[in-house]
Design a protein around this motif. Structure first.
Motif, PDB file in Angstrom:
ATOM      1  N   PHE B 138       0.881  -1.172   0.000  1.00  0.00           N
ATOM      2  CA  PHE B 138       0.000   0.000   0.000  1.00  0.00           C
ATOM      3  C   PHE B 138       0.913   1.214   0.000  1.00  0.00           C
ATOM      4  O   PHE B 138       1.441   1.623   1.027  1.00  0.00           O
ATOM      5  N   ALA B 139       1.130   1.763  -1.196  1.00  0.00           N
ATOM      6  CA  ALA B 139       2.205   2.730  -1.397  1.00  0.00           C
ATOM      7  C   ALA B 139       1.710   4.148  -1.189  1.00  0.00           C
ATOM      8  O   ALA B 139       1.009   4.715  -2.023  1.00  0.00           O
ATOM      9  N   CYS B 140       2.075   4.680  -0.037  1.00  0.00           N
ATOM     10  CA  CYS B 140       1.603   5.999   0.360  1.00  0.00           C
ATOM     11  C   CYS B 140       2.782   6.961   0.372  1.00  0.00           C
ATOM     12  O   CYS B 140       3.905   6.563   0.649  1.00  0.00           O
ATOM     13  N   GLY B 141       2.547   8.212   0.075  1.00  0.00           N
ATOM     14  CA  GLY B 141       3.617   9.206   0.161  1.00  0.00           C
ATOM     15  C   GLY B 141       3.618  10.152  -1.017  1.00  0.00           C
ATOM     16  O   GLY B 141       2.977   9.898  -2.036  1.00  0.00           O
ATOM     17  N   PHE B 142       4.329  11.243  -0.847  1.00  0.00           N
ATOM     18  CA  PHE B 142       4.477  12.224  -1.925  1.00  0.00           C
ATOM     19  C   PHE B 142       5.648  11.827  -2.835  1.00  0.00           C
ATOM     20  O   PHE B 142       6.134  10.703  -2.757  1.00  0.00           O
ATOM     21  N   GLU B 143       6.110  12.772  -3.636  1.00  0.00           N
ATOM     22  CA  GLU B 143       7.211  12.519  -4.567  1.00  0.00           C
ATOM     23  C   GLU B 143       8.365  11.740  -3.934  1.00  0.00           C
ATOM     24  O   GLU B 143       8.968  10.866  -4.555  1.00  0.00           O
ATOM     25  N   THR B 144       8.657  12.083  -2.691  1.00  0.00           N
ATOM     26  CA  THR B 144       9.821  11.504  -2.023  1.00  0.00           C
ATOM     27  C   THR B 144       9.742   9.990  -1.899  1.00  0.00           C
ATOM     28  O   THR B 144      10.751   9.310  -1.944  1.00  0.00           O
ATOM     29  N   THR B 145       8.540   9.461  -1.720  1.00  0.00           N
ATOM     30  CA  THR B 145       8.436   8.006  -1.654  1.00  0.00           C
ATOM     31  C   THR B 145       7.956   7.423  -2.981  1.00  0.00           C
ATOM     32  O   THR B 145       8.212   6.261  -3.269  1.00  0.00           O
ATOM     33  N   ALA B 146       7.274   8.251  -3.784  1.00  0.00           N
ATOM     34  CA  ALA B 146       6.843   7.760  -5.100  1.00  0.00           C
ATOM     35  C   ALA B 146       8.068   7.475  -5.971  1.00  0.00           C
ATOM     36  O   ALA B 146       8.086   6.503  -6.744  1.00  0.00           O
ATOM     37  N   ALA B 147       9.115   8.298  -5.825  1.00  0.00           N
ATOM     38  CA  ALA B 147      10.310   8.105  -6.660  1.00  0.00           C
ATOM     39  C   ALA B 147      10.995   6.761  -6.381  1.00  0.00           C
ATOM     40  O   ALA B 147      11.295   6.026  -7.328  1.00  0.00           O
ATOM     41  N   PRO B 148      11.237   6.408  -5.117  1.00  0.00           N
ATOM     42  CA  PRO B 148      11.799   5.072  -4.880  1.00  0.00           C
ATOM     43  C   PRO B 148      10.883   3.948  -5.379  1.00  0.00           C
ATOM     44  O   PRO B 148      11.369   2.926  -5.880  1.00  0.00           O
ATOM     45  N   THR B 149       9.569   4.123  -5.246  1.00  0.00           N
ATOM     46  CA  THR B 149       8.662   3.105  -5.776  1.00  0.00           C
ATOM     47  C   THR B 149       8.919   2.933  -7.272  1.00  0.00           C
ATOM     48  O   THR B 149       9.067   1.816  -7.772  1.00  0.00           O
ATOM     49  N   ALA B 150       9.004   4.061  -7.967  1.00  0.00           N
ATOM     50  CA  ALA B 150       9.219   4.005  -9.415  1.00  0.00           C
ATOM     51  C   ALA B 150      10.547   3.342  -9.742  1.00  0.00           C
ATOM     52  O   ALA B 150      10.601   2.404 -10.550  1.00  0.00           O
ATOM     53  N   SER B 151      11.619   3.770  -9.096  1.00  0.00           N
ATOM     54  CA  SER B 151      12.895   3.168  -9.487  1.00  0.00           C
ATOM     55  C   SER B 151      12.987   1.704  -9.088  1.00  0.00           C
ATOM     56  O   SER B 151      13.613   0.918  -9.792  1.00  0.00           O
ATOM     57  N   ALA B 152      12.320   1.320  -8.003  1.00  0.00           N
ATOM     58  CA  ALA B 152      12.330  -0.104  -7.649  1.00  0.00           C
ATOM     59  C   ALA B 152      11.671  -0.922  -8.760  1.00  0.00           C
ATOM     60  O   ALA B 152      12.187  -1.964  -9.173  1.00  0.00           O
ATOM     61  N   LEU B 153      10.536  -0.425  -9.265  1.00  0.00           N
ATOM     62  CA  LEU B 153       9.837  -1.184 -10.311  1.00  0.00           C
ATOM     63  C   LEU B 153      10.665  -1.253 -11.590  1.00  0.00           C
ATOM     64  O   LEU B 153      10.616  -2.229 -12.329  1.00  0.00           O
ATOM     65  N   ILE B 154      11.436  -0.205 -11.853  1.00  0.00           N
ATOM     66  CA  ILE B 154      12.256  -0.208 -13.066  1.00  0.00           C
ATOM     67  C   ILE B 154      13.482  -1.105 -12.899  1.00  0.00           C
ATOM     68  O   ILE B 154      13.800  -1.918 -13.761  1.00  0.00           O
ATOM     69  N   ASP B 155      14.136  -0.959 -11.764  1.00  0.00           N
ATOM     70  CA  ASP B 155      15.473  -1.554 -11.626  1.00  0.00           C
ATOM     71  C   ASP B 155      15.517  -2.955 -11.048  1.00  0.00           C
ATOM     72  O   ASP B 155      16.425  -3.714 -11.330  1.00  0.00           O
ATOM     73  N   LEU B 156      14.564  -3.298 -10.211  1.00  0.00           N
ATOM     74  CA  LEU B 156      14.738  -4.530  -9.445  1.00  0.00           C
ATOM     75  C   LEU B 156      14.093  -5.728 -10.110  1.00  0.00           C
ATOM     76  O   LEU B 156      13.156  -5.609 -10.901  1.00  0.00           O
ATOM     77  N   ASP B 157      14.617  -6.858  -9.717  1.00  0.00           N
ATOM     78  CA  ASP B 157      14.030  -8.112 -10.137  1.00  0.00           C
ATOM     79  C   ASP B 157      12.921  -8.407  -9.122  1.00  0.00           C
ATOM     80  O   ASP B 157      13.198  -8.668  -7.953  1.00  0.00           O
ATOM     81  N   ILE B 158      11.682  -8.332  -9.576  1.00  0.00           N
ATOM     82  CA  ILE B 158      10.574  -8.365  -8.617  1.00  0.00           C
ATOM     83  C   ILE B 158       9.788  -9.663  -8.718  1.00  0.00           C
ATOM     84  O   ILE B 158       9.428 -10.089  -9.817  1.00  0.00           O
ATOM     85  N   PRO B 159       9.537 -10.315  -7.584  1.00  0.00           N
ATOM     86  CA  PRO B 159       8.800 -11.580  -7.621  1.00  0.00           C
ATOM     87  C   PRO B 159       7.382 -11.404  -8.204  1.00  0.00           C
ATOM     88  O   PRO B 159       6.786 -10.336  -8.077  1.00  0.00           O
ATOM     89  N   ASP B 160       6.884 -12.489  -8.811  1.00  0.00           N
ATOM     90  CA  ASP B 160       5.588 -12.416  -9.496  1.00  0.00           C
ATOM     91  C   ASP B 160       4.436 -12.090  -8.560  1.00  0.00           C
ATOM     92  O   ASP B 160       3.397 -11.607  -8.995  1.00  0.00           O
TER      93      ASP B 160
END
Ligand code: SF4
Lengths: 321, 364
Positions: B138-160
């Motif tokens: 449950f991803a809450c937060g302004f730009e400061t936390t939205a940015a890490p969410t975005a880069s995690a989705l781009i960069d990381l190997d994420i389980p299904d």
């Protein structure tokens, strides 16, 4: 429907309310004063069980010893009851028992009885220890006659235990020699009790830290406190960790410190006695009792502003003791 | 440590004297300066800064607490899901006690819902690796936390089995819309120290152009906040409102380009409900089509009730967030509403104004 939450055990306002409303007891003193006997009990759980500066065994002994000292007693006997999780390593248990013995010897108490229960795997966090203690009252210290101008002494830096544990648990990996201050305070406090300085009140500021300790003392009383940020001793590394975690040192647990309310006329002598012991080297007066703002702890910041230091409500710190 | 300078009592005293003697005395009215960052409120309360300001300078807390503006519609939806399906919900600790219309995460947890606290999206992803069920962050937060969410989705190997329910929000547009609608008013704006590292300062030029409001970014030490107030007052006195950087050691005008790109790649801005404030266009970060495989709202068929109304139960958080009242003006404050039994979200999060005031405001 209301439920017990972790905050009820945080030592903060909810704990106070639980004691008042459900147990229908008063939560005035650290030990019961029964004629010339002091009696107290305390259960201990801590994560991690072993930490820099001590372990749950040392904590369990010193916690109860210090509670006895608070009411002006010389600690004499302890009981110890273990709740152990099936699967717990024997070696670890031996280590805990060993440090209990050592701490008991250091504080001049004997562990005279005990009990052991083993619960299913997953039903407790390794081991919980309850200790009860009996002490002989040298002179009862019950928080009476607290008046305007009385000094508030802390016997050393605050927040060491809480932040040492957090530093390990949150893996902040800060290069620091910070360790828990867990220690029984017999050697430090007994000479004070045995002297004739006018001690009004003592409490070891464990859960909820200095903020809780002072708030609890002026709760429903006709006085409050004025304390001064610049006077309160805080280690530099504690300051840094506090800053990183956004938790003020005033709310962090201490396990080897005492807060003492002292009649002004005896303050200097009391400080001399405390400072002559290694554990009290940095003892200092951090503020005074004041009837101007009853029931409030006013913190004078180093900038010259004033604010209220509240009773911690929810658990500011993750559970550490 | 060079941060010491910003907490040097002498410097702080000088700043407060300059504010008092040089600037505020030239203004014969009350000046309302708003900040929009919970951490600023925390600093202001912790350092007792209001106590150092002259009578006519009022610093008010605006919509700066992401947890506080998270709609109970979203909280209800995710809690319903947690109670009805075999899923695990992860979220920040601040969120746990926030009441939805029926339950909070914490209460849902005691009813058997699998809800875990995490420290970051990375933590949430790690936890998912050892879990067999779907994990929804449950991803809450302004730009400061939205940015890490975005880069995690781009960069990381994420389980299904990892999903996201985004309630991330974009501050500058939200505050702009509130100003435009007349819901909030102010004489100066302290720009958020964390969020502006991502968004940069250019987005705030509109505030100056359209409303003539001085905008100054600030850090979080005592001197940082006072400096921003001083700069705002100077702009007011000289009649030259502008965007000014009072936090140069951290913020630059352009912001963090890489983070902005990541945000654009992963999210688009959709209209979002701000708790207590209503629906605001282009302020909610929703997952782009390329990332919809992570979107819990789509993958779990989240449905919302028609005509949803936020039940505030007498809570005046909406007005508190707009800076129109202080917590003391809410009759539930510190009586029925306390951090251990909060009625509104502002009493829950450490960034919430009511919580900050409760934990240690000035002297009442
Ligand atoms: S005090 Fe409680 S009820 Fe009142 S506005 Fe704040 S959060 Fe809402």
């Amino acid at each position: 429907m209301s439920y017990i939450t972790l905050d009820h055990g945080s030592g903060g306002k909810l704990t106070l309310e639980l004691i008042e409303n459900v147990f229908k007891a008063e939560s005035g003193l650290d030990s019961a004063v029964l004629g010339d006997i002091a009696f107290t009990t305390d259960s201990h759980s801590v994560k991690p069980l072993f930490f820099k500066g001590g372990d749950i065994g040392k904590l369990a002994v010193s916690g109860t010893v210090n509670d006895l000292l608070c009411v002006g007693a010389k600690p004499l006997y302890l009981s110890s009851a273990f709740i152990i999780e099936a699967g717990f390593e024997m070696e670890k248990l031996k280590k805990i028992v060993k440090s209990m013995k050592e701490e008991a010897r250091k504080s001049g108490v004997e562990i005279v009885c005990g009990d052991t229960k083993v619960v299913e795997n997953g039903k407790c966090d390794g081991v919980y220890i309850n200790t009860s203690g009996i002490g002989k009252i040298i002179r009862p210290i019950e928080g009476k006659n607290i008046k305007d101008g009385d000094g508030i002494i802390v016997t050393g830096t605050i927040g060491d235990h809480g932040f040492a544990i957090l530093n390990e648990r949150e893996q902040l990996n800060l290069e620091t020699d910070l360790k828990s201050d867990v220690s029984s305070l017999t050697d430090l406090i007994l000479p004070l009790i045995e002297s004739d300085v006018d001690i009004k009140f003592m409490r070891d500021p464990t859960r909820g830290g200095l903020a809780m300790c002072l708030n609890e003392l002026c709760y429903r009383r006709d006085f409050g406190f004025e304390i001064f940020e610049e006077k309160i001793p805080v280690r530099e590394d504690v300051r840094v960790i506090a800053e990183i975690l956004g938790i003020e040192p005033y709310y962090a647990a201490n396990e080897g410190k005492m807060v003492i309310v002292m009649d002004k006329k005896d303050e200097e002598r009391a400080l001399d006695i405390l400072k002559s012991n290694e554990l009290g080297r940095s003892a200092v007066t951090i503020g005074r009792v004041s009837s101007k703002n009853p029931q409030l702890v006013i913190l004078n910041t180093k900038f010259g502003s004033k604010r209220v230091l509240r009773m911690p409500t929810t658990d500011k710190m993750p559970r550490i003791c | 440590m060079d941060l010491e300078v910003f907490n040097d009592p002498e410097i702080v005293k000088k700043l407060s004297e300059t504010i008092k003697n040089k600037e505020s005395s030239r203004i014969n009215r009350t000046v309302k300066i708003m900040h929009i960052c919970g951490t600023h409120e925390n600093s202001i309360v912790r350092f007792g800064l209001r106590d150092l300001l002259p009578e006519n300078i009022k610093v008010i807390a605006g919509p700066g607490c992401p947890v506080c503006v998270t709609s109970s519609r979203d909280i209800d939806a995710i809690i319903d899901l947690a109670l009805s399906e075999n899923v695990r919900i992860t979220t920040f600790g601040d969120m746990l006690k926030v009441p939805g219309t029926k339950l909070s995460f914490q209460k849902a947890h005691s009813l058997g819902a699998d809800i875990q606290m995490v420290y970051s999206i990375f933590d949430a992803i790690e936890q998912t690796r050892s879990s067999k069920k779907p994990n929804i962050f449950f991803a809450c937060g302004f730009e400061t936390t939205a940015a890490p969410t975005a880069s995690a989705l781009i960069d990381l190997d994420i389980p299904d089995n990892f999903f996201i329910y985004s309630v991330h929000k974009y501050t500058p547009k939200g505050v702009y819309a509130l100003l435009k609608s007349g819901k909030i008013n102010m004489d100066g704006l302290i720009l958020p120290g964390h969020a502006a590292t991502i968004s940069g300062l250019e987005v705030y030029e509109r505030f100056v152009k359209d409303f003539g409001i001085p905008c100054v970014s600030a850090g979080f030490e005592a001197a940082d906040v006072l400096l921003a107030i001083l700069l705002i007052l100077k702009q007011i006195n000289s009649g030259t409102p502008k965007v000014e950087n009072g936090y140069k050691r951290v913020i630059n005008y352009e912001g963090n380009k890489k983070a902005q790109e990541a945000l654009n790649e992963v999210f688009f801005l959709d209209s979002a409900i701000w708790r207590g404030l209503g629906e605001i266009n282009e302020t909610g970060y929703e997952l782009n089509r390329n990332y919809s495989r992570f979107d819990a709202k789509k993958n779990f068929g989240i449905k919302y009730p028609d005509n949803f109304i936020e039940h505030q139960k007498g809570c005046r958080c909406g007005e508190v967030i707009l800076g129109n009242i202080t917590p003391l003006e809410c009759h539930l404050y510190a009586k029925r509403c306390t951090p251990e039994d909060p009625i509104g979200p502002c009493m829950v999060s450490d960034e919430g104004t009511c919580k900050n005031w409760y934990d240690g405001g000035g002297i009442e």
